[in-house]
Design a protein around this motif. Structure first.
Motif, PDB file in Angstrom:
ATOM      1  N   VAL A  28       0.860  -1.178   0.000  1.00 47.24           N
ATOM      2  CA  VAL A  28       0.000   0.000   0.000  1.00 47.24           C
ATOM      3  C   VAL A  28       0.899   1.231   0.000  1.00 47.24           C
ATOM      4  O   VAL A  28       1.787   1.356   0.851  1.00 47.24           O
ATOM      5  CB  VAL A  28      -0.937   0.004   1.224  1.00 47.24           C
ATOM      6  N   PHE A  29       0.664   2.139  -0.954  1.00 49.17           N
ATOM      7  CA  PHE A  29       1.528   3.305  -1.126  1.00 49.17           C
ATOM      8  C   PHE A  29       0.680   4.559  -1.305  1.00 49.17           C
ATOM      9  O   PHE A  29      -0.526   4.505  -1.570  1.00 49.17           O
ATOM     10  CB  PHE A  29       2.431   3.123  -2.343  1.00 49.17           C
ATOM     11  N   ARG A  37      -3.237   3.550  -1.468  1.00 50.47           N
ATOM     12  CA  ARG A  37      -3.872   2.622  -2.410  1.00 50.47           C
ATOM     13  C   ARG A  37      -2.951   1.437  -2.631  1.00 50.47           C
ATOM     14  O   ARG A  37      -1.745   1.521  -2.413  1.00 50.47           O
ATOM     15  CB  ARG A  37      -4.132   3.329  -3.739  1.00 50.47           C
ATOM     16  N   GLY A  38      -3.506   0.345  -3.101  1.00 51.13           N
ATOM     17  CA  GLY A  38      -2.718  -0.858  -3.315  1.00 51.13           C
ATOM     18  C   GLY A  38      -1.925  -0.809  -4.602  1.00 51.13           C
ATOM     19  O   GLY A  38      -2.380  -0.281  -5.626  1.00 51.13           O
ATOM     20  N   ARG A 121       5.436   6.955  -0.666  1.00 55.61           N
ATOM     21  CA  ARG A 121       5.484   6.610   0.748  1.00 55.61           C
ATOM     22  C   ARG A 121       4.768   5.279   0.933  1.00 55.61           C
ATOM     23  O   ARG A 121       3.669   5.082   0.410  1.00 55.61           O
ATOM     24  CB  ARG A 121       4.793   7.687   1.591  1.00 55.61           C
ATOM     25  N   MET A 122       5.391   4.370   1.679  1.00 57.64           N
ATOM     26  CA  MET A 122       4.785   3.074   1.922  1.00 57.64           C
ATOM     27  C   MET A 122       4.069   3.057   3.277  1.00 57.64           C
ATOM     28  O   MET A 122       4.504   3.697   4.238  1.00 57.64           O
ATOM     29  CB  MET A 122       5.844   1.971   1.888  1.00 57.64           C
ATOM     30  N   HIS A 123       2.969   2.316   3.328  1.00 54.52           N
ATOM     31  CA  HIS A 123       2.150   2.195   4.530  1.00 54.52           C
ATOM     32  C   HIS A 123       2.096   0.730   4.956  1.00 54.52           C
ATOM     33  O   HIS A 123       2.510  -0.160   4.209  1.00 54.52           O
ATOM     34  CB  HIS A 123       0.740   2.713   4.248  1.00 54.52           C
ATOM     35  N   SER A 175       8.508  -0.039   7.534  1.00 55.97           N
ATOM     36  CA  SER A 175       9.936   0.232   7.401  1.00 55.97           C
ATOM     37  C   SER A 175      10.183   1.720   7.216  1.00 55.97           C
ATOM     38  O   SER A 175       9.469   2.402   6.487  1.00 55.97           O
ATOM     39  CB  SER A 175      10.488  -0.537   6.199  1.00 55.97           C
ATOM     40  N   GLY A 176      11.219   2.221   7.890  1.00 55.49           N
ATOM     41  CA  GLY A 176      11.585   3.628   7.800  1.00 55.49           C
ATOM     42  C   GLY A 176      11.082   4.464   8.946  1.00 55.49           C
ATOM     43  O   GLY A 176      11.524   5.602   9.125  1.00 55.49           O
TER      44      GLY A 176
END
Length: 431
Positions: A28-29, A37-38, A121-123, A175-176
């Motif tokens: 998801v980003f 969103r996926g 950005r990753m979630h 991560s991050g």
């Protein structure tokens, strides 16, 4: 004769260490004005499933799966199970193949379909209802047991029961995310009354995460022969540990504040289909060890329920960054060090009727190897803080200090196979 594998028209996917065409991990980003969103990892790009649906790129079961996988969390996608997941994978493989008959159209649409990973950005991939941390790394369990019980490091139940405890889902982080040093009670040697203050023995734990797919009805266990079909995918997991808090609080009920302050996950979910070429037989148990009880034993699971994934821990300190030094490898291990398979964890967790739900997360426990250089925590490397780890920067560590960044990586390799990875699992200590 060497096997020829399909290549992708997404150039960065060809030869990519983590996300070649053969992986197609889900996550998801968000990017700019685009909310979470996926998407699917392909090389250095993220394929936007919502944009692909808007351009009518999927059919039938694959479309249903893409609608669920394109949402702002993957719980619905996980719930669909293997058939829908596999249908989506087949159509993604066809779309990304450099021989795709739709190549020209896809290339024209690529500015709308593909987002550079570096600009996103990753979630967290899913909304996690429950998180359970297991203890299936037998070498870690043995090493830690020796620190407290040199003559009897493993308690009698270890080889009969997949040991686990309930974790805290609210502090799972992608991560991050920075990790704040926790506060709590500690009992100093020779003291009778504890002190309150910041953790002084902060540690990491090298683990895999197991994402649950379809769940089970209340009171109905998942049988071992069907347990693998309830797994939606895998990730990397760092179960940060406050060892001094843990030593004071863990008896008689186990970890509490020493574990609940932070757990870091890699952002991408690598599916069972991507990992199929790296399935292996579960390593045989040593002579004299008991066989699993019948509810935990399945011949097919023993023949192919283990995974061959190389696991790596790296550390970069503030001084290393200031000197422009690369992260230093601390250890290299493998998922074949799991005493129990992932399917056995699912079967055991549900055997009492406990309900598992899509998006639940398991941690495997620390996956150390039997040799020096294969330890998955500083607690083992330093023998409880008695030894120091020397770093190339001239520094040394017993436990983590301010500014230290721990980086976990994982890689699947095999003769005649395209290597795939998981992306990094990073966390930097602040405070």
């Amino acid at each position: 004769m060497s096997q020829i594998f399909p290549r992708s028209w997404v150039a960065s996917a060809n030869g990519h260490p983590d996300f070649p065409l053969q992986n197609l991990a889900h996550g998801v980003f968000s990017r700019g004005d685009l909310g979470p969103r996926g998407g699917v990892a392909i090389g250095e790009m993220i394929f936007d499933l919502q944009a692909a649906l808007a351009h009518d790129l999927f059919t039938d079961e694959a479309r249903t799966a893409a609608e669920a996988a394109g949402a702002d969390h993957l719980n619905g996608f996980f719930a669909l199970g293997a058939a829908h997941r596999q249908a989506l994978r087949r159509e993604l493989l066809a779309l990304f193949d450099e021989a795709s008959p739709h190549f020209e159209r896809l290339l024209a649409l690529s500015p709308a379909l593909l987002h550079p990973m570096g600009e996103c950005r990753m979630h967290l991939p899913a909304q996690v209802g429950d998180y359970t941390d297991f203890y299936v790394g037998i070498h870690h369990a043995t090493n830690v047991g020796k620190l407290f019980r040199p003559d009897n490091p493993l308690l009698p139940n270890y080889k009969y029961v997949p040991i686990g405890y309930h974790g805290r889902a609210s502090t799972l982080r992608p991560s991050g995310t920075e990790v704040k040093r926790p506060f709590g009670q500690t009992l100093a040697p020779g003291r009778e009354v504890p002190d309150f203050g910041p953790c002084k023995r902060l540690d990491y734990e090298l683990e895999m995460g197991v994402w649950i797919g379809p769940g089970n009805p209340d009171g109905q266990p998942i049988v071992i022969g069907e347990a693998a079909s309830h797994i939606a995918g895998f990730c990397l997991l760092n179960d940060w540990s406050a060892r001094d808090l843990q030593a004071w609080e863990y008896q008689p009920l186990g970890p509490f504040l020493s574990k609940s302050f932070a757990t870091t996950l890699s952002a991408w979910v690598v599916t069972p289909e991507a990992l199929a070429p790296f399935r292996r037989a579960q390593p045989p148990r040593p002579d004299g060890d008991p066989q699993p009880l019948p509810y935990l034993f399945d011949a097919a699971d023993q023949e192919g329920g283990a995974l061959d994934i190389e696991l790596e821990v790296l550390l970069q300190t503030e001084q290393m960054r200031a000197k422009d030094l690369p992260p230093q490898r601390l250890s290299l291990s493998n998922t074949l060090n799991m005493y129990w398979t992932a399917a056995q964890l699912v079967a055991h967790h549900s055997v009492n009727g406990c309900v598992l739900q899509p998006g639940d997360l398991f941690g495997t426990g620390t996956l150390s190897g039997p040799q020096a250089g294969q330890h998955g925590s500083l607690l083992e490397m330093t023998e409880g803080g008695k030894q120091v780890v020397e770093l190339a920067s001239g520094e040394s560590r017993r436990f983590l200090e301010h500014g230290d960044e721990v980086i976990l990586r994982a890689r699947c390799k095999g003769d005649g196979q395209v290597s795939i990875g998981f992306g990094e699992c990073r966390g930097r200590i602040v405070g």
